[in-house]
Design a protein around this motif. Structure first.
Motif, short mmCIF file in Angstrom:
data_model
loop_
_atom_site.label_atom_id
_atom_site.label_comp_id
_atom_site.label_asym_id
_atom_site.label_seq_id
_atom_site.Cartn_x
_atom_site.Cartn_y
_atom_site.Cartn_z
N ARG A 1 103.66 28.67 -52.19
CA ARG A 1 103.08 28.99 -50.90
C ARG A 1 103.70 28.23 -49.73
NH1 ARG A 1 99.35 27.31 -47.69
NH2 ARG A 1 99.23 25.29 -48.67
N ILE B 1 101.77 25.72 -63.90
CA ILE B 1 102.23 25.22 -62.60
C ILE B 1 102.09 26.26 -61.48
CG2 ILE B 1 104.69 25.82 -62.97
CD1 ILE B 1 104.60 22.59 -61.72
N ASP B 2 102.00 27.54 -61.83
CA ASP B 2 101.74 28.51 -60.77
C ASP B 2 100.46 29.30 -61.06
OD1 ASP B 2 102.67 30.04 -62.81
OD2 ASP B 2 104.08 31.22 -61.59
N LYS C 1 96.20 26.61 -52.96
CA LYS C 1 96.20 26.33 -51.53
C LYS C 1 95.19 25.23 -51.23
CE LYS C 1 96.68 29.58 -48.01
NZ LYS C 1 96.39 30.92 -47.52
N ILE D 1 97.36 21.22 -56.28
CA ILE D 1 98.68 21.74 -55.86
C ILE D 1 99.61 21.83 -57.07
CG2 ILE D 1 99.46 19.42 -55.16
CD1 ILE D 1 100.62 22.67 -53.50
N ASN E 1 107.89 31.37 -58.71
CA ASN E 1 107.39 30.09 -58.18
C ASN E 1 108.49 29.22 -57.59
OD1 ASN E 1 105.15 28.45 -57.67
ND2 ASN E 1 105.40 27.32 -59.59
N THR F 1 98.55 29.80 -57.70
CA THR F 1 99.32 29.98 -56.47
C THR F 1 98.60 30.92 -55.50
OG1 THR F 1 101.35 29.53 -57.64
CG2 THR F 1 101.59 30.66 -55.55
N TYR F 2 98.53 30.50 -54.25
CA TYR F 2 97.86 31.24 -53.16
C TYR F 2 96.34 31.28 -53.31
CZ TYR F 2 102.43 32.74 -51.62
OH TYR F 2 103.71 32.74 -51.18
N SER G 1 101.99 17.93 -49.32
CA SER G 1 101.35 18.90 -50.21
C SER G 1 100.05 18.39 -50.82
CB SER G 1 102.31 19.34 -51.30
OG SER G 1 102.72 18.23 -52.06
N THR H 1 94.78 21.65 -46.63
CA THR H 1 95.96 22.16 -47.31
C THR H 1 97.22 21.60 -46.69
OG1 THR H 1 96.93 24.17 -48.25
CG2 THR H 1 96.25 24.29 -45.95
N GLY H 2 98.27 21.61 -47.48
CA GLY H 2 99.55 21.09 -47.05
C GLY H 2 100.37 22.15 -46.34
#
Ligand code: SF4
Lengths: 165, 415
Positions: free
Chosen positions: A89, B185-186, B221, B216, A60, B189-190, B121, B134-135
């Motif tokens: 991302r 926190i992840d 995303k 986020i 990350n 992700t995506y 973001s 999305t950012g």
């Protein structure tokens, strides 16, 4: 293209505030960004870094803000490529767009000061110190085109708009 | 096969039916950049050979992150934005108007079912309207200014079902903090996230914006808050995922027993129930940001602080999310209640959230903040400790100079 350099290894979840604090982002002077890169993470980083060195991180990398100043600061400071187990991302896209090479290697075993040899065309990374090889995750073809053109600015200058193969 | 919300919106903007993990080139309905990102956007746009933006009615600039300008360097970047906006005929909200995300929603620059990109973001906030938002970074945004398009990899979707009703004193912020703590926190992700369930469909627009704002913080995303029960000042067609849409994962939580949540230093996913952190000392309290600077948030704080005075050793700062919010708080007496309680109103904008100026904390100080990030150094000083919470917890903590559960105070207020 082949890049060689010394690895500087950091951990998981390095956020964009630690890459470049918000208070320094408002500038168009890239050197001002580079002067504060990693300031809140490792104040010694800039002194340790030699141009061409390779930044290595865990999971990350680059989470948080959309600030493109983060990859810009790393690039200007002399980081030649960022290798991480995974990237957030927006950072991922930003780095490619501004022409800072990055490679995702989910299972790397790179330690601080390892000597690395990176083949950007194949995504292969050789850990010279440990005599090991890793292979980077595949990227969408549009990203590969952007990398090959040197970033999104030259990509669009050349093509005028986005193209999918 | 059925489609998720993100698949539907990307399909409708790419002119073909598209599914997760495919790559699409999409038409963009609107874009936004702030004073952190617009200067680089302008630079990239010009380097690309851009002279005229693709559609001046779809571009919005906002001066909010360092506003009004704290120094000459930033003042000149603001001038650059104003000049570009004037030349291009694009809408610019100048210093003091409010936070970019609030202005986008408040002024109808984003609507349900649209596809919107922002060079910030927290653009994901507009998912509260059922828009895909999305950012992106400055150069990605410059490319949209040039072409009106971007490329997107269609994300997989996580569905989060929230059942039950929140207790008094527990808010949308506690809900989303809890989820960030759960997923990490992840954790997304995506991915896109769809929020649904009765705990969501009962919420106001303000609360829904709070939830979408922090997706986020799980790396997502985009996030979509179910539009059932959503009230907007204009007619809209609710947008729903298909029954047989394919999800990457599905979570269900019963939130009836949820207590207020606090993210402790130095990560937004470092979340604890308030009972575990009660009593931690704070010297500064901040109510504001695109997460919690709206009228409902100011009301929550006023509810707790009416007729009281914050702790003498606490600096209590408020930045309304927009001038419009501030005006409403003036009109209904909320601003006076809060000011009499010891609050200092800052210009509507990002304020202390991002550590540029206005309320940078000192070494070893504790800050309770209604914002969305507490990364080390986020508020401008790496040696300070930022705790994230709901507006009610911010107000209750300001009152006592230490992290306090608002529950007890709310009971008193009811009497
Ligand atoms: S209030 Fe904070 S999180 Fe929101 S846009 Fe401004 S700086 Fe970003």
């Amino acid at each position: 293209m082949i890049l060689t350099g010394t690895a500087h290894v950091y951990g998981d979840n390095i956020d964009t505030d630690r890459i470049i604090p918000g208070k320094y982002t408002k500038t168009l002077n890239m050197q001002e960004l580079a002067d504060h890169v990693f300031e809140d993470l490792d104040p010694e980083f800039r002194a340790k870094l030699t141009a061409g060195d390779i930044l290595v991180a865990g999971n990350n990398f680059g989470c948080g803000s959309s600030r493109e100043q983060a990859p810009l600061a790393l690039k200007k400071a002399g980081v030649s490529i960022v290798i991480a187990r995974s990237f957030a991302r927006i950072f991922y896209r930003n780095a490619i767009n501004i022409g800072l090479p990055i490679i995702e290697i989910k299972d790397h075993t790179i330690n601080d000061k390892d000597q690395l040899k990176v083949n950007l065309s194949t995504g292969e990374v050789e850990n010279v110190t440990k005599s090991l090889k890793y292979i980077g995750s595949e990227m969408p073809s549009v990203m590969i085109d952007i990398i090959n053109d040197g970033g999104l600015v030259p990509y669009l200058k050349k093509r005028g708009t986005y193209q999918l193969v | 096969m059925g489609q998720t919300l993100v698949e539907k919106i990307i399909s409708s903007h790419s002119g073909k039916t598209i599914q997760q993990n495919e790559i699409a080139i999409v038409n963009v309905d609107a874009v936004m950049a702030s004073d952190t990102t617009a200067p680089l956007t302008i630079k990239s746009f010009e380097e690309m050979g851009g002279t005229q933006v693709w559609d001046s009615s779809k571009v919005v600039f906002v001066i909010d992150h360092a506003a009004p300008a704290p120094n000459e360097r930033i003042a000149n970047l603001h001038s650059l934005m104003r000049d570009f906006a004037k030349k291009q005929g694009i809408k610019l909200y100048d210093a003091g108007s409010g936070i970019c995300h609030q202005l986008m929603v408040e002024n109808g620059h984003v609507k349900p079912g649209q596809l919107v990109l922002g060079a910030d973001s927290h653009t994901c906030t507009y998912g509260a309207l059922g828009a895909f938002a999305t950012g992106v970074g400055s150069t990605d945004l410059a490319a949209v200014l040039l072409t009106g398009k971007t490329w997107i990899k269609v994300p997989e979707t996580i569905k989060i079902q929230l059942n039950g009703t929140l207790q008094p004193g527990v808010s949308a912020k506690d809900l989303i903090l809890f989820l960030v703590g759960q997923l990490g926190i992840d954790g997304a992700t995506y991915k896109a996230i769809e929020f649904t369930g009765e705990a969501i469909t009962n919420l106001s627009l303000d609360s829904r914006l709070t939830i979408a704002n922090m997706v986020i913080e799980m790396g997502a995303k985009a996030g979509f808050v179910d539009t059932i029960g959503l009230e907007l000042p204009y007619e809209f067609e609710p947008i729903k995922a298909d029954e047989d849409a394919k999800y990457e994962s599905v979570y269900a939580f019963d939130v009836s027993q949820l207590e207020p949540q606090v993210a402790i230093p130095h990560s937004p996913d470092n979340v604890k129930p308030i009972s575990e952190v009660e009593g931690s000392m704070i010297q500064q309290a901040f109510l504001g940001s695109c997460t919690n600077g709206r009228l409902e948030d100011l009301h929550e704080a006023a509810n707790i602080l009416k007729g009281k005075r914050v702790h003498p050793e606490v600096r209590f700062m408020i930045a309304a999310a927009s001038t419009e919010v501030y005006l409403q708080a003036l009109q209904d007496g909320t601003a006076e209640i809060l000011t009499r309680a010891g609050a200092t109103f800052l210009p509507s904008g990002c304020g202390p959230c991002v550590g540029t100026h206005l309320g940078v904390p000192g070494n070893d100080e504790g800050i309770i903040s209604s914002t969305n990030r507490n990364f080390r150094g986020r508020m401008g000083n790496r040696n300070s400790n930022v705790y994230l919470s709901s507006p009610a917890v911010v107000a209750a903590s300001a009152l006592f100079g230490k992290i306090t559960n608002p529950k007890k105070l709310l009971k008193e207020a009811v009497k």
